[in-house]
Design a protein around this motif. Structure first.
Motif, PDB file in Angstrom:
ATOM      1  N   SER A   1      -6.930  -6.656 -16.736  1.00 53.02           N
ATOM      2  CA  SER A   1      -7.468  -6.165 -15.482  1.00 53.02           C
ATOM      3  C   SER A   1      -7.322  -7.227 -14.406  1.00 53.02           C
ATOM      4  N   CYS A   2      -7.141  -6.776 -13.180  1.00 57.27           N
ATOM      5  CA  CYS A   2      -7.079  -7.665 -12.029  1.00 57.27           C
ATOM      6  C   CYS A   2      -7.938  -7.040 -10.940  1.00 57.27           C
ATOM      7  N   THR A   3      -9.006  -7.716 -10.577  1.00 60.34           N
ATOM      8  CA  THR A   3      -9.916  -7.219  -9.564  1.00 60.34           C
ATOM      9  C   THR A   3      -9.797  -8.061  -8.307  1.00 60.34           C
ATOM     10  N   ALA A   4      -9.614  -7.394  -7.180  1.00 58.35           N
ATOM     11  CA  ALA A   4      -9.435  -8.067  -5.902  1.00 58.35           C
ATOM     12  C   ALA A   4     -10.724  -8.036  -5.097  1.00 58.35           C
ATOM     13  N   SER A   5     -10.916  -9.069  -4.312  1.00 59.68           N
ATOM     14  CA  SER A   5     -12.005  -9.112  -3.345  1.00 59.68           C
ATOM     15  C   SER A   5     -11.491  -9.755  -2.064  1.00 59.68           C
ATOM     16  N   GLY A   6     -12.073  -9.375  -0.944  1.00 68.81           N
ATOM     17  CA  GLY A   6     -11.656  -9.915   0.333  1.00 68.81           C
ATOM     18  C   GLY A   6     -10.504  -9.178   0.986  1.00 68.81           C
ATOM     19  N   PHE A   7      -9.904  -8.255   0.287  1.00 71.86           N
ATOM     20  CA  PHE A   7      -8.851  -7.403   0.834  1.00 71.86           C
ATOM     21  C   PHE A   7      -8.742  -6.160  -0.027  1.00 71.86           C
ATOM     22  N   THR A   8      -8.097  -5.149   0.513  1.00 74.43           N
ATOM     23  CA  THR A   8      -7.924  -3.893  -0.199  1.00 74.43           C
ATOM     24  C   THR A   8      -6.601  -3.948  -0.949  1.00 74.43           C
ATOM     25  N   ALA A   9      -6.685  -4.113  -2.253  1.00 70.87           N
ATOM     26  CA  ALA A   9      -5.493  -4.365  -3.052  1.00 70.87           C
ATOM     27  C   ALA A   9      -4.491  -3.224  -2.989  1.00 70.87           C
ATOM     28  N   THR A  10      -4.959  -1.996  -2.898  1.00 65.50           N
ATOM     29  CA  THR A  10      -4.048  -0.860  -2.929  1.00 65.50           C
ATOM     30  C   THR A  10      -3.237  -0.700  -1.652  1.00 65.50           C
ATOM     31  N   THR A  11      -3.548  -1.447  -0.604  1.00 57.33           N
ATOM     32  CA  THR A  11      -2.717  -1.450   0.593  1.00 57.33           C
ATOM     33  C   THR A  11      -1.613  -2.501   0.510  1.00 57.33           C
ATOM     34  N   TYR A  12      -1.587  -3.272  -0.558  1.00 60.21           N
ATOM     35  CA  TYR A  12      -0.572  -4.283  -0.809  1.00 60.21           C
ATOM     36  C   TYR A  12       0.314  -3.855  -1.969  1.00 60.21           C
TER      37      TYR A  12
ATOM     38  N   ARG B   1       2.337  -0.022  -2.424  1.00 62.92           N
ATOM     39  CA  ARG B   1       1.270   0.726  -1.773  1.00 62.92           C
ATOM     40  C   ARG B   1       1.463   2.232  -1.869  1.00 62.92           C
ATOM     41  N   THR B   2       2.691   2.691  -2.105  1.00 62.47           N
ATOM     42  CA  THR B   2       2.959   4.113  -2.275  1.00 62.47           C
ATOM     43  C   THR B   2       2.850   4.568  -3.725  1.00 62.47           C
ATOM     44  N   GLY B   3       2.648   3.631  -4.652  1.00 66.23           N
ATOM     45  CA  GLY B   3       2.579   3.950  -6.059  1.00 66.23           C
ATOM     46  C   GLY B   3       3.872   3.771  -6.817  1.00 66.23           C
ATOM     47  N   ARG B   4       4.918   3.326  -6.150  1.00 70.94           N
ATOM     48  CA  ARG B   4       6.186   3.100  -6.842  1.00 70.94           C
ATOM     49  C   ARG B   4       6.066   1.922  -7.791  1.00 70.94           C
ATOM     50  N   ILE B   5       6.562   2.103  -8.999  1.00 72.39           N
ATOM     51  CA  ILE B   5       6.408   1.134 -10.074  1.00 72.39           C
ATOM     52  C   ILE B   5       7.766   0.590 -10.501  1.00 72.39           C
ATOM     53  N   ARG B   6       7.801  -0.705 -10.765  1.00 72.36           N
ATOM     54  CA  ARG B   6       8.975  -1.357 -11.327  1.00 72.36           C
ATOM     55  C   ARG B   6       8.546  -2.186 -12.525  1.00 72.36           C
ATOM     56  N   TYR B   7       9.385  -2.198 -13.571  1.00 72.25           N
ATOM     57  CA  TYR B   7       9.117  -2.968 -14.776  1.00 72.25           C
ATOM     58  C   TYR B   7      10.285  -3.879 -15.095  1.00 72.25           C
ATOM     59  N   ALA B   8       9.964  -5.034 -15.660  1.00 73.38           N
ATOM     60  CA  ALA B   8      10.998  -5.860 -16.251  1.00 73.38           C
ATOM     61  C   ALA B   8      11.576  -5.145 -17.466  1.00 73.38           C
ATOM     62  N   ASP B   9      12.863  -5.335 -17.712  1.00 71.37           N
ATOM     63  CA  ASP B   9      13.505  -4.663 -18.838  1.00 71.37           C
ATOM     64  C   ASP B   9      12.823  -4.979 -20.164  1.00 71.37           C
ATOM     65  N   SER B  10      12.298  -6.176 -20.303  1.00 72.68           N
ATOM     66  CA  SER B  10      11.713  -6.603 -21.561  1.00 72.68           C
ATOM     67  C   SER B  10      10.432  -5.863 -21.927  1.00 72.68           C
TER      68      SER B  10
ATOM     69  N   MET C   1       2.645  -8.406   0.762  1.00 72.64           N
ATOM     70  CA  MET C   1       2.496  -7.412   1.816  1.00 72.64           C
ATOM     71  C   MET C   1       3.253  -6.136   1.492  1.00 72.64           C
ATOM     72  N   LEU C   2       4.485  -6.286   1.025  1.00 74.51           N
ATOM     73  CA  LEU C   2       5.348  -5.162   0.698  1.00 74.51           C
ATOM     74  C   LEU C   2       6.248  -5.553  -0.458  1.00 74.51           C
ATOM     75  N   CYS C   3       6.725  -4.572  -1.180  1.00 78.05           N
ATOM     76  CA  CYS C   3       7.727  -4.787  -2.208  1.00 78.05           C
ATOM     77  C   CYS C   3       8.942  -3.920  -1.920  1.00 78.05           C
ATOM     78  N   SER C   4      10.105  -4.471  -2.213  1.00 78.35           N
ATOM     79  CA  SER C   4      11.357  -3.746  -2.128  1.00 78.35           C
ATOM     80  C   SER C   4      12.120  -3.963  -3.419  1.00 78.35           C
ATOM     81  N   ALA C   5      13.253  -3.296  -3.555  1.00 78.66           N
ATOM     82  CA  ALA C   5      14.074  -3.483  -4.744  1.00 78.66           C
ATOM     83  C   ALA C   5      14.533  -4.925  -4.884  1.00 78.66           C
ATOM     84  N   ALA C   6      14.625  -5.638  -3.768  1.00 83.15           N
ATOM     85  CA  ALA C   6      15.075  -7.021  -3.780  1.00 83.15           C
ATOM     86  C   ALA C   6      13.936  -8.008  -4.008  1.00 83.15           C
ATOM     87  N   GLY C   7      12.702  -7.536  -4.012  1.00 81.34           N
ATOM     88  CA  GLY C   7      11.572  -8.413  -4.222  1.00 81.34           C
ATOM     89  C   GLY C   7      10.524  -8.261  -3.142  1.00 81.34           C
ATOM     90  N   PRO C   8       9.520  -9.135  -3.152  1.00 83.98           N
ATOM     91  CA  PRO C   8       8.442  -9.015  -2.176  1.00 83.98           C
ATOM     92  C   PRO C   8       8.893  -9.428  -0.788  1.00 83.98           C
TER      93      PRO C   8
END
Length: 123
Positions: free
Chosen positions: A21-32, A53-62, A99-106
């Protein structure tokens, strides 16, 4: 102040499961974009999974097919469900926010980090 706190690590036998689990405080994690990372001694810190922030998920191949990342906006938290663990998964696991994630990274880099939680898998 901004803080990320991981929990749920521990020691398990190969084939077992854990939920981090990862719990955030001081900012709204789901907007990041949020990510899980792992780091072994003497190695770099590698991304395991991310969810933007849109729910798009990426996984490492491993970890594809074994790990599942999710978030809960009501709890300002994200989770990493880890199944079929093997000794190669033994690492310190961290959560982070960008702040944002793309296919190329954050975009703008990973700006917030947690303290880490240890996962140890025995054979």
């Amino acid at each position: 102040q901004v803080e990320l706190v991981e929990s749920g690590g521990g020691s398990v036998q190969a084939g077992g499961s854990l939920r981090l689990s990862c719990t955030a405080s001081g900012f709204t994690a789901t907007t990041y974009c949020m990510g899980w990372f792992r780091q072994a001694p003497g190695k770099g810190r590698d991304v395991v999974a991310s969810i933007d922030r849109t729910g798009r998920i990426r996984y490492a191949d491993s970890v594809k097919g074994r790990f599942t990342i999710s978030k809960d906006s009501a709890k300002n938290s994200m989770y990493l469900h880890m199944n079929s663990l093997n000794p190669e998964d033994t690492d310190m696991y961290y959560c982070a926010a960008a702040m944002l994630c793309s296919a190329a990274g954050p975009v703008g880099g990973w700006r917030y980090w947690g303290q880490g939680t240890q996962v140890t898998v025995s054979s």
